[in-house]
Scaffold this active site. Sequence first.
Site, PDB file in Angstrom:
ATOM      1  N   THR A  45      -0.223   1.120   6.432  1.00  0.00           N
ATOM      2  CA  THR A  45       0.027   0.001   5.525  1.00  0.00           C
ATOM      3  C   THR A  45       0.232  -1.250   6.367  1.00  0.00           C
ATOM      4  O   THR A  45       0.953  -1.221   7.360  1.00  0.00           O
ATOM      5  CB  THR A  45       1.262   0.242   4.634  1.00  0.00           C
TER       6      THR A  45
ATOM      7  N   THR B 249       0.843  -1.198   0.000  1.00  0.00           N
ATOM      8  CA  THR B 249       0.000   0.000   0.000  1.00  0.00           C
ATOM      9  C   THR B 249       0.879   1.249   0.000  1.00  0.00           C
ATOM     10  O   THR B 249       1.923   1.269   0.633  1.00  0.00           O
ATOM     11  CB  THR B 249      -0.881  -0.004   1.263  1.00  0.00           C
TER      12      THR B 249
ATOM     13  N   GLY C 139      -9.906  -3.637   2.368  1.00  0.00           N
ATOM     14  CA  GLY C 139      -9.002  -3.485   3.502  1.00  0.00           C
ATOM     15  C   GLY C 139      -9.191  -2.169   4.222  1.00  0.00           C
ATOM     16  O   GLY C 139     -10.227  -1.511   4.111  1.00  0.00           O
ATOM     17  N   ASP C 140      -8.146  -1.758   4.939  1.00  0.00           N
ATOM     18  CA  ASP C 140      -8.250  -0.562   5.772  1.00  0.00           C
ATOM     19  C   ASP C 140      -8.022   0.742   5.029  1.00  0.00           C
ATOM     20  O   ASP C 140      -8.471   1.801   5.481  1.00  0.00           O
ATOM     21  CB  ASP C 140      -7.247  -0.648   6.929  1.00  0.00           C
TER      22      ASP C 140
ATOM     23  N   ARG D  84     -13.619  -8.196  -0.987  1.00  0.00           N
ATOM     24  CA  ARG D  84     -12.826  -7.850   0.188  1.00  0.00           C
ATOM     25  C   ARG D  84     -12.315  -6.417   0.091  1.00  0.00           C
ATOM     26  O   ARG D  84     -11.805  -5.986  -0.934  1.00  0.00           O
ATOM     27  CB  ARG D  84     -11.638  -8.809   0.324  1.00  0.00           C
TER      28      ARG D  84
ATOM     29  N   GLY E 228      -4.774  -5.321   6.643  1.00  0.00           N
ATOM     30  CA  GLY E 228      -5.915  -4.438   6.798  1.00  0.00           C
ATOM     31  C   GLY E 228      -6.943  -4.805   7.832  1.00  0.00           C
ATOM     32  O   GLY E 228      -7.488  -3.934   8.519  1.00  0.00           O
TER      33      GLY E 228
END
Length: 351
Positions: A268, A217, A247-248, A245, A271
Amino acid sequence: MKKLLFLLLSTSAFAQNPDPSKITLVLHGGAGTITRQNMTPEKEKAYREALNRALQTGYDVLKKGGTSLDAVEATIHVMEDSPLFNAGKGAVFTHEGKNELDAAVMDGKTLKAGAVAGVTTVRNPISAARAVMEKSEHVMMIGKGAETFAKEKGLTIVDPSYFYTENRWQGLQKALKEEKVKLDHSEEKPAKPTKAPKNASSRAEELIFSEGKKFGTVGCVALDQYGNLAAGTSTGGMTNKRYGRVGDAPIIGAGTYADNETCAVSATGHGEYFIRSVVAYDIAALMRYKGLSVEEAAKEVVNKKLVERGGEGGVIALDAKGNFSMPFNSEGMYRGFITADGKKTVEIYKD
């Protein structure tokens, strides 16, 4: 009334009085098992050059009077356009053999934010996230809807094959093979893609390396001469991730957050752990409610709370005075910063 008007005008003028000595920009290009043992001089040089180029791009924007938002977007563009990072051109593949991209941006002055998730045709997702923030009444858009919105707003749309890189494709094949071995005892069968998209690999792509777990990331936090903070994050997610899906990175408060009163954060890592721990906001909250410095707060969350919960990765965090921190609990993290005097520093390893 005249006295009140004078005070308001004076306060407004003071708030907008630029101070070039404030500008600071910090970035990251991912964390994970990034070690000297697995790094060749050629690979290290490629990453350092890319990170330095991104830093310089953002700094040039700030130096010319651009806003922190402008600088964050420009910086992340450089990394999204490079096949070296897991964002944009270098994004990893999903279980189905697609590149699904997420991004978010937040303005520390207004607390406005924008995000996109699961887009497959937007060349620079960070710009789509900013468009959501500035040109819609929403905070997040996903999938086809986000792509339609980006196209309507004049952003660059590309064929999904643009994001293909040979090394990322091979990374998926390796993940699928390892998964098949692990799932031999069950009836679940991974759906292996049969054909790779047609796209010639370049010399730059050959420099991408895989050395175990690496969360590529990209992110940037910046402070402009007007005293305003901004944060942005962009990612291709995790290799072999399942349908839908997210992630954060595009979750405000998890992987991205900015508030002039505390700090700007981009994360990074794995997540799911960052979402559960609301990492970015937790750092800001520790500063606001416990009076911790940006460094104390970032290290508390990354090196203590995340570790206790089994989460791996790192963050970059910057406050409105130009103080910053770049902690990580993995073996390495691509990271760097540039200060008002134009001096750049790029780091990769733990020590």
